[in-house]
Every structure is written in C-alpha cells, then in structure tokens.
Motif scaffolding. Structure first.
Motif, PDB file in Angstrom:
ATOM      1  N   ALA A 284       0.700  -0.876   0.132  1.00 28.13           N
ATOM      2  CA  ALA A 284       0.474   0.162  -0.606  1.00 28.13           C
ATOM      3  C   ALA A 284       0.624   1.246   0.120  1.00 28.13           C
ATOM      4  O   ALA A 284       0.909   2.160  -0.405  1.00 28.13           O
ATOM      5  N   ASN A 285       2.151   1.168   0.911  1.00 27.96           N
ATOM      6  CA  ASN A 285       2.713   2.128   1.018  1.00 27.96           C
ATOM      7  C   ASN A 285       3.812   3.038  -0.362  1.00 27.96           C
ATOM      8  O   ASN A 285       3.565   3.509  -0.835  1.00 27.96           O
ATOM      9  N   ALA A 286       4.083   1.736  -1.472  1.00 26.39           N
ATOM     10  CA  ALA A 286       4.534   1.464  -2.049  1.00 26.39           C
ATOM     11  C   ALA A 286       3.911   1.903  -3.909  1.00 26.39           C
ATOM     12  O   ALA A 286       4.131   2.396  -4.516  1.00 26.39           O
ATOM     13  N   LEU A 287       2.664   2.057  -3.381  1.00 27.07           N
ATOM     14  CA  LEU A 287       1.703   2.955  -4.846  1.00 27.07           C
ATOM     15  C   LEU A 287       1.637   4.108  -4.433  1.00 27.07           C
ATOM     16  O   LEU A 287       0.870   4.724  -5.228  1.00 27.07           O
ATOM     17  N   SER A 288       2.057   5.043  -2.799  1.00 22.94           N
ATOM     18  CA  SER A 288       2.169   6.621  -3.246  1.00 22.94           C
ATOM     19  C   SER A 288       2.372   6.978  -4.579  1.00 22.94           C
ATOM     20  O   SER A 288       2.985   6.798  -5.289  1.00 22.94           O
ATOM     21  N   PRO A 289       1.429   7.322  -5.294  1.00 26.82           N
ATOM     22  CA  PRO A 289       0.927   8.866  -3.686  1.00 26.82           C
ATOM     23  C   PRO A 289      -0.814   8.902  -3.808  1.00 26.82           C
ATOM     24  O   PRO A 289      -1.952   9.165  -3.591  1.00 26.82           O
ATOM     25  N   SER A 290      -1.286   7.280  -4.369  1.00 28.71           N
ATOM     26  CA  SER A 290      -2.766   6.521  -4.632  1.00 28.71           C
ATOM     27  C   SER A 290      -2.733   6.203  -3.316  1.00 28.71           C
ATOM     28  O   SER A 290      -1.740   5.538  -2.256  1.00 28.71           O
ATOM     29  N   LYS A 291      -3.983   6.228  -3.125  1.00 34.02           N
ATOM     30  CA  LYS A 291      -5.121   5.653  -1.855  1.00 34.02           C
ATOM     31  C   LYS A 291      -5.008   4.197  -1.869  1.00 34.02           C
ATOM     32  O   LYS A 291      -5.293   4.196  -3.269  1.00 34.02           O
ATOM     33  N   VAL A 292      -5.110   3.618  -0.896  1.00 33.66           N
ATOM     34  CA  VAL A 292      -5.475   1.932  -0.517  1.00 33.66           C
ATOM     35  C   VAL A 292      -6.811   1.809  -0.318  1.00 33.66           C
ATOM     36  O   VAL A 292      -6.647   2.182   0.928  1.00 33.66           O
ATOM     37  N   VAL A 293      -7.721   0.852  -0.676  1.00 33.10           N
ATOM     38  CA  VAL A 293      -8.374   0.694   0.064  1.00 33.10           C
ATOM     39  C   VAL A 293      -8.155  -0.726   0.841  1.00 33.10           C
ATOM     40  O   VAL A 293      -8.476  -0.538   1.898  1.00 33.10           O
ATOM     41  N   GLU A 294      -7.735  -2.098   0.183  1.00 32.99           N
ATOM     42  CA  GLU A 294      -7.928  -2.470   1.020  1.00 32.99           C
ATOM     43  C   GLU A 294      -6.149  -3.502   0.070  1.00 32.99           C
ATOM     44  O   GLU A 294      -5.795  -3.323  -1.566  1.00 32.99           O
TER      45      GLU A 294
END
Length: 366
Positions: A284-294
């Motif tokens: 989830a952190n690696a996909l920054s700056p996108s927000k992750v739901v699950e």
C-alpha cells in the motif's frame, strides 16, 4: 652505470613504492635480451648489477664437458680448470664477457625498464584506489564524447560513461562537472578502466546517503530502490529508532534534502515510502501517492491484489503503468490493481457463476 644510478633507484623506491631489488632484477633480465640482440649471440649469459656500486658485468654460462660440441654453450674440463681448479664435469662455468661499450646499451635498457615499471606501478596504484570505490559515487569533469561514450576525467584516470548509462534528457559538453556511480573497475592491458553510470539505482541510494545524515549514521536504512532513470524513482526506507521518521528525514526541512537529489538527477521525481515487514502495508505504501482501500496478499503466487477508489485508479497505475511497475520492483511482489467498482463487479460475477441451477442439484433415487 654508477652510484648515481643506484641512488636514483632508491629515490624511485621512496617516491613510487617500487622495490629497488625488483627494478634491478627486471633490468638484469632485460639486459640479457639486449646483449643477445646487440651482439648476435645465442650463448647462455647472466647479467649481474652490483647493488652497492652499480657496476654491470655480463657472464657467459657454459657447461663443463669432456668433449666440446657447441663452444657457445660448453667448455672443456681442462679449460674450465684454468679458470678455477675446483670445476667438475656438468658444473656451470661462468666467464666474464662484458663488452667494452655495453654501458651505453645498459643505460638505454635500464631507462626503458624503469619507465615501464613506474607506469605499471602507477596503474596498479590507480586500480587499487578505485577498486575500493566500486559501487560508490565519484565526481569528474567531462573531457570529450564519441558515438558510444562520454569520457570523464577523475584526476588520475579517465573513466568511461556509456551513452546508454545516461538519462534520456541529459546532454554533456566539455568541462561539465558530473556525478556518476562506478559500476565496474577492470585492470586491462591498457591500464585501469572505470565504467560509470547515471541510470543505476545505486546512484540514487548513494545520493541519499550523502544528503541524509540519518542514513549515513545508520539510524535510517534504505531497504529497496526502484528506478526508471530520468523519469521516476521509488525508495523504501526504515528507521531503527521509533522516534525518527524515516520519510521525514529523507525529505528534509522544507523538502531541501530530496530537492537537492532531484536537482542532481535533472528533475527525476522521487517517491519516498515507509518500508514495513507487513506485506499488505508495504505494498500500500509503495503505491504512493495513490490511496489504497484493501490489499489481498497471495503468498503462493507472491502476488498482491490491490483495491483502490475509482477516482484513484489511474493514479495508482500511473502513466503507462509506471507507478504500478515501480511499486512491483520496489516490493518484489506482483501487483494487480483494481478499482472498487471493478472489484465489486468481479465479486458479483463470481457469485453468479457459483450459483447452480436447482434442477442440477436434484438427486433421483430408485
């Protein structure tokens, strides 16, 4: 040769670190070849340089035999005992054959040998100095460029920066200062060859080590780096001290630390993310700056199924899939990104497929 020659060799030993005895041994070996070449002889000879006075003597070495078949290589027992009564058959008899004008030849040969050995020693010193700098950053001055390489002066040696190791937007001209990462140090027949890179992920890592004291001190650790040079990079960091924010340390006051690195990399965007032992959190952190739901982790496939808000899908994937690709490189996991509506639709489709016709479940008993 003279005492001045011996003193000169001693001076070279002090300044260049080349043993005087090694130089003398090399000169003696070279003088044997020079003697045979200049005096057209095939006989076996030994050259001796007196370590104290510098006096050079040439000795013909002949085997003591009963009957001489080759006077260049053999001497009779009778003739040898005229020189030394102790000689026996099969002994090696040495006879001085130093030519009158051999000093001039010796001086020329000695100069060539010493020059060559100094050059080899200097190459060795350069190689030893840079072999320890492999996987490190150096700064040099651009000297010239051809169809394949940019040549960078590092002071004692000229390094090679291949054009395919330069960021797409970069152009260099003579006199430009450039920081680069040493990828390889080779000891070739032409001397040490140092290969540089501006695209290697190690360059980004080393730049952070230079700019962030917490990384240099070991408080903050760089866990992983993923890079598409000249465009975008991701770096995962971890703090050994709970009171130290690893991301904030790398960003620096008002973003100054990371901005210095961005400037060095000609505007390359850098995402700094927090590393975590928890794979779901890390992905989830690696996909920054996108927000992750699950994040649904599938260990067997080493794949993470990620659900993001509908309006964040393009941001999570990135231009031409760049953000997702870098996140996968950074974490080492395959990443499948879906929007919330896509995930709901897939779930609905699965439920529909799994719903069986009631008639198919009827069992007929006789």
């Amino acid at each position: 040769m003279s005492m001045d020659f011996i003193e000169a060799l001693s001076e070279i030993e002090r300044e260049k670190g080349i043993s005087k005895d090694v130089l003398i041994d090399a000169i003696e070996a070279a003088l044997i070849s020079s003697y045979k070449r200049n005096f057209n002889t095939a006989q076996n000879v030994r050259v001796d340089i007196n370590r104290a006075t510098g006096v050079i003597k040439v000795f013909a070495r002949k085997t003591v035999v009963d009957e001489v078949l080759d006077p260049r290589m053999e001497i009779s027992l009778h003739a040898s005992r005229e020189l030394n009564p102790n000689y026996q058959l099969d002994d090696v008899c040495e006879i001085e054959v130093t030519p009158r004008d051999f000093g001039r030849i010796a001086a020329q040969t000695a100069k060539q040998v010493v020059t060559q050995r100094i050059r080899e020693a200097e190459r060795g010193l350069i190689y030893n100095a840079f072999i320890d700098k492999a996987d490190d950053i150096v700064t040099g001055i651009v000297q010239r460029q051809d169809m394949r390489n940019v040549y960078v002066d590092l002071g004692k040696v000229e390094a090679v920066l291949p054009l395919n190791e330069i960021m797409p937007s970069e152009k260099f001209k003579h006199g430009d200062r450039v920081k680069a990462y040493i990828t390889k140090v080779e000891n070739t027949t032409k001397g040490p060859q140092i290969i540089l890179s501006r695209t290697h992920p190690g360059l980004l890592k080393r730049l952070f080590e230079l700019e962030v004291p917490e990384i240099f001190d070991g408080v903050v650790e760089i866990k992983s780096v993923a890079r598409e040079a000249g465009q975008r990079s991701k770096i995962a960091v971890y703090s050994r001290n709970e009171e130290v924010d690893p991301v904030g340390s790398c960003v620096g006051p008002k973003g100054m630390r990371v901005q210095t690195i961005v400037n060095e990399l000609r505007g390359e965007k850098i995402d700094i993310v927090r590393w975590s032992e928890d794979v779901e959190e890390y992905v989830a952190n690696a996909l920054s700056p996108s927000k992750v739901v699950e994040v649904d982790v599938r260990e067997a496939e080493k794949m993470a199924r990620v659900i993001v808000p509908d309006y964040q899908l393009s941001l999570a994937i990135g231009i031409k899939g760049q953000n997702a690709r870098l996140a996968a490189k950074l974490t080492g996991w395959k990443i499948d990104i879906k929007s919330e509506s896509q995930a709901e639709q897939e779930l609905a489709d699965e439920e529909t497929e799994s719903f069986a016709d009631p008639e198919e479940n009827v069992e007929i008993s006789e």
